[in-house]
Structure formats: C-alpha cells, structure tokens
Scaffold this motif. Structure first.
Motif, PDB file in Angstrom:
ATOM      1  N   MET A   1       0.820  -1.189   0.000  1.00 13.30           N
ATOM      2  CA  MET A   1       0.000   0.000   0.000  1.00 13.30           C
ATOM      3  C   MET A   1       0.870   1.261   0.000  1.00 13.30           C
ATOM      4  O   MET A   1       0.514   2.242  -0.636  1.00 13.30           O
ATOM      5  CB  MET A   1      -0.920  -0.027   1.219  1.00 13.30           C
ATOM      6  CG  MET A   1      -2.039   0.951   1.133  1.00 13.30           C
ATOM      7  SD  MET A   1      -3.104   0.863  -0.324  1.00 13.30           S
ATOM      8  CE  MET A   1      -3.917  -0.696  -0.104  1.00 13.30           C
ATOM      9  N   ALA A   2       1.979   1.222   0.696  1.00 13.76           N
ATOM     10  CA  ALA A   2       2.865   2.388   0.741  1.00 13.76           C
ATOM     11  C   ALA A   2       3.321   2.783  -0.660  1.00 13.76           C
ATOM     12  O   ALA A   2       3.361   3.973  -0.995  1.00 13.76           O
ATOM     13  CB  ALA A   2       4.073   2.104   1.636  1.00 13.76           C
ATOM     14  N   LYS A   3       3.622   1.799  -1.480  1.00 16.95           N
ATOM     15  CA  LYS A   3       4.070   2.070  -2.846  1.00 16.95           C
ATOM     16  C   LYS A   3       2.952   2.766  -3.633  1.00 16.95           C
ATOM     17  O   LYS A   3       3.209   3.719  -4.376  1.00 16.95           O
ATOM     18  CB  LYS A   3       4.483   0.770  -3.528  1.00 16.95           C
ATOM     19  CG  LYS A   3       5.065   0.946  -4.899  1.00 16.95           C
ATOM     20  CD  LYS A   3       5.561  -0.379  -5.437  1.00 16.95           C
ATOM     21  CE  LYS A   3       6.184  -0.198  -6.805  1.00 16.95           C
ATOM     22  NZ  LYS A   3       6.689  -1.461  -7.343  1.00 16.95           N
ATOM     23  N   LYS A   4       1.728   2.318  -3.440  1.00 11.75           N
ATOM     24  CA  LYS A   4       0.600   2.930  -4.140  1.00 11.75           C
ATOM     25  C   LYS A   4       0.392   4.371  -3.678  1.00 11.75           C
ATOM     26  O   LYS A   4       0.100   5.251  -4.491  1.00 11.75           O
ATOM     27  CB  LYS A   4      -0.670   2.116  -3.899  1.00 11.75           C
ATOM     28  CG  LYS A   4      -0.647   0.771  -4.578  1.00 11.75           C
ATOM     29  CD  LYS A   4      -1.907  -0.003  -4.281  1.00 11.75           C
ATOM     30  CE  LYS A   4      -1.845  -1.389  -4.908  1.00 11.75           C
ATOM     31  NZ  LYS A   4      -3.091  -2.145  -4.671  1.00 11.75           N
ATOM     32  N   ILE A   5       0.538   4.608  -2.387  1.00 13.47           N
ATOM     33  CA  ILE A   5       0.391   5.973  -1.860  1.00 13.47           C
ATOM     34  C   ILE A   5       1.467   6.876  -2.450  1.00 13.47           C
ATOM     35  O   ILE A   5       1.181   7.998  -2.864  1.00 13.47           O
ATOM     36  CB  ILE A   5       0.431   5.969  -0.314  1.00 13.47           C
ATOM     37  CG1 ILE A   5      -0.807   5.253   0.236  1.00 13.47           C
ATOM     38  CG2 ILE A   5       0.531   7.403   0.231  1.00 13.47           C
ATOM     39  CD1 ILE A   5      -0.741   4.940   1.711  1.00 13.47           C
ATOM     40  N   LYS A   6       2.679   6.379  -2.524  1.00 13.06           N
ATOM     41  CA  LYS A   6       3.768   7.177  -3.104  1.00 13.06           C
ATOM     42  C   LYS A   6       3.502   7.472  -4.576  1.00 13.06           C
ATOM     43  O   LYS A   6       3.777   8.574  -5.054  1.00 13.06           O
ATOM     44  CB  LYS A   6       5.102   6.457  -2.924  1.00 13.06           C
ATOM     45  CG  LYS A   6       5.565   6.438  -1.476  1.00 13.06           C
ATOM     46  CD  LYS A   6       6.821   5.620  -1.311  1.00 13.06           C
ATOM     47  CE  LYS A   6       7.217   5.500   0.152  1.00 13.06           C
ATOM     48  NZ  LYS A   6       8.394   4.656   0.347  1.00 13.06           N
ATOM     49  N   MET A   7       2.950   6.496  -5.297  1.00 13.37           N
ATOM     50  CA  MET A   7       2.603   6.717  -6.705  1.00 13.37           C
ATOM     51  C   MET A   7       1.518   7.790  -6.829  1.00 13.37           C
ATOM     52  O   MET A   7       1.578   8.644  -7.726  1.00 13.37           O
ATOM     53  CB  MET A   7       2.140   5.406  -7.342  1.00 13.37           C
ATOM     54  CG  MET A   7       3.259   4.401  -7.523  1.00 13.37           C
ATOM     55  SD  MET A   7       2.670   2.758  -8.008  1.00 13.37           S
ATOM     56  CE  MET A   7       1.893   3.106  -9.566  1.00 13.37           C
ATOM     57  N   LEU A   8       0.535   7.751  -5.933  1.00 16.64           N
ATOM     58  CA  LEU A   8      -0.518   8.772  -5.937  1.00 16.64           C
ATOM     59  C   LEU A   8       0.039  10.155  -5.650  1.00 16.64           C
ATOM     60  O   LEU A   8      -0.393  11.140  -6.253  1.00 16.64           O
ATOM     61  CB  LEU A   8      -1.595   8.429  -4.915  1.00 16.64           C
ATOM     62  CG  LEU A   8      -2.618   7.390  -5.333  1.00 16.64           C
ATOM     63  CD1 LEU A   8      -3.449   6.949  -4.139  1.00 16.64           C
ATOM     64  CD2 LEU A   8      -3.505   7.922  -6.441  1.00 16.64           C
ATOM     65  N   LEU A   9       0.986  10.233  -4.719  1.00 20.36           N
ATOM     66  CA  LEU A   9       1.592  11.532  -4.414  1.00 20.36           C
ATOM     67  C   LEU A   9       2.276  12.111  -5.647  1.00 20.36           C
ATOM     68  O   LEU A   9       2.158  13.309  -5.914  1.00 20.36           O
ATOM     69  CB  LEU A   9       2.594  11.401  -3.262  1.00 20.36           C
ATOM     70  CG  LEU A   9       1.981  11.177  -1.878  1.00 20.36           C
ATOM     71  CD1 LEU A   9       3.081  10.904  -0.851  1.00 20.36           C
ATOM     72  CD2 LEU A   9       1.128  12.361  -1.463  1.00 20.36           C
ATOM     73  N   ILE A  10       2.958  11.277  -6.393  1.00 18.75           N
ATOM     74  CA  ILE A  10       3.598  11.738  -7.630  1.00 18.75           C
ATOM     75  C   ILE A  10       2.539  12.196  -8.625  1.00 18.75           C
ATOM     76  O   ILE A  10       2.651  13.281  -9.216  1.00 18.75           O
ATOM     77  CB  ILE A  10       4.487  10.630  -8.232  1.00 18.75           C
ATOM     78  CG1 ILE A  10       5.690  10.385  -7.322  1.00 18.75           C
ATOM     79  CG2 ILE A  10       4.940  10.996  -9.645  1.00 18.75           C
ATOM     80  CD1 ILE A  10       6.477   9.121  -7.630  1.00 18.75           C
ATOM     81  N   GLU A  11       1.503  11.383  -8.782  1.00 16.34           N
ATOM     82  CA  GLU A  11       0.419  11.709  -9.718  1.00 16.34           C
ATOM     83  C   GLU A  11      -0.247  13.038  -9.352  1.00 16.34           C
ATOM     84  O   GLU A  11      -0.592  13.830 -10.227  1.00 16.34           O
ATOM     85  CB  GLU A  11      -0.612  10.579  -9.709  1.00 16.34           C
ATOM     86  CG  GLU A  11      -1.786  10.784 -10.608  1.00 16.34           C
ATOM     87  CD  GLU A  11      -1.473  10.687 -12.088  1.00 16.34           C
ATOM     88  OE1 GLU A  11      -2.210  11.306 -12.877  1.00 16.34           O
ATOM     89  OE2 GLU A  11      -0.484   9.998 -12.454  1.00 16.34           O
ATOM     90  N   LYS A  12      -0.422  13.279  -8.058  1.00 14.45           N
ATOM     91  CA  LYS A  12      -1.094  14.488  -7.589  1.00 14.45           C
ATOM     92  C   LYS A  12      -0.128  15.652  -7.363  1.00 14.45           C
ATOM     93  O   LYS A  12      -0.533  16.717  -6.899  1.00 14.45           O
ATOM     94  CB  LYS A  12      -1.844  14.202  -6.272  1.00 14.45           C
ATOM     95  CG  LYS A  12      -2.944  13.174  -6.412  1.00 14.45           C
ATOM     96  CD  LYS A  12      -4.103  13.752  -7.201  1.00 14.45           C
ATOM     97  CE  LYS A  12      -5.254  12.778  -7.265  1.00 14.45           C
ATOM     98  NZ  LYS A  12      -6.468  13.398  -7.780  1.00 14.45           N
ATOM     99  N   GLU A  13       1.161  15.439  -7.670  1.00 12.87           N
ATOM    100  CA  GLU A  13       2.198  16.456  -7.501  1.00 12.87           C
ATOM    101  C   GLU A  13       2.212  16.996  -6.074  1.00 12.87           C
ATOM    102  O   GLU A  13       2.205  18.205  -5.830  1.00 12.87           O
ATOM    103  CB  GLU A  13       2.038  17.575  -8.520  1.00 12.87           C
ATOM    104  CG  GLU A  13       2.202  17.091  -9.940  1.00 12.87           C
ATOM    105  CD  GLU A  13       2.049  18.181 -10.981  1.00 12.87           C
ATOM    106  OE1 GLU A  13       1.704  19.333 -10.632  1.00 12.87           O
ATOM    107  OE2 GLU A  13       2.284  17.881 -12.161  1.00 12.87           O
ATOM    108  N   MET A  14       2.207  16.047  -5.127  1.00 12.69           N
ATOM    109  CA  MET A  14       2.247  16.382  -3.702  1.00 12.69           C
ATOM    110  C   MET A  14       3.436  15.682  -3.072  1.00 12.69           C
ATOM    111  O   MET A  14       3.975  14.726  -3.635  1.00 12.69           O
ATOM    112  CB  MET A  14       0.966  15.908  -3.004  1.00 12.69           C
ATOM    113  CG  MET A  14      -0.284  16.651  -3.415  1.00 12.69           C
ATOM    114  SD  MET A  14      -1.776  15.945  -2.667  1.00 12.69           S
ATOM    115  CE  MET A  14      -1.455  16.202  -0.938  1.00 12.69           C
TER     116      MET A  14
END
Length: 67
Positions: free
Chosen positions: A1-14
């Motif tokens: 799940m951590a990897k997915k959260i990190k991917m979302l942060l990149i996608e959302k530019e956060m």
C-alpha cells in the motif's frame, strides 16, 4: 500500500508533508507509516479523501466476485 500511496503523491504532484497536513498528522509520523507499510482502513480512507481518489477494499474470489 505504501508504494501505491507514493505513486498517488507523484500523480497528484504532492509530497509527504502536504499529505500529512491534509490528514492531520505529522510528516515524521506519516513517513514512518510509509516505511513500515502500516495503515489501517480508516487511515487509507482519510488518505484517499485527501488525495481526491476512491479507496476500495475487496476480497476477490477465484471466480472474480468481490466481497
């Protein structure tokens, strides 16, 4: 799940600090949770809401049905 959260942060530019602020926790606490990959379902729902995405948790049977 951590990897997915990190991917979302990149996608959302956060960054982690941005997300920590949005979910009401400290950056070090969120960083530790990401390192341990240790989230409960409420935290995942809060993260999804903060990132404006939908969180879905399912058990998927071999025939494809979701529970």
């Amino acid at each position: 799940m951590a990897k997915k959260i990190k991917m979302l942060l990149i996608e959302k530019e956060m960054n982690i600090s941005d997300l920590a602020d949005k979910i009401g926790t400290s950056q070090p606490n969120l960083s530790n949770k990401l390192k341990r990959d240790n989230f409960n379902e409420k935290e995942l729902i809060d993260i999804a809401n903060a990132l404006d995405v939908v969180y879905e948790a399912n058990f998927i049977l071999k025939d494809g049905r979701k529970i």
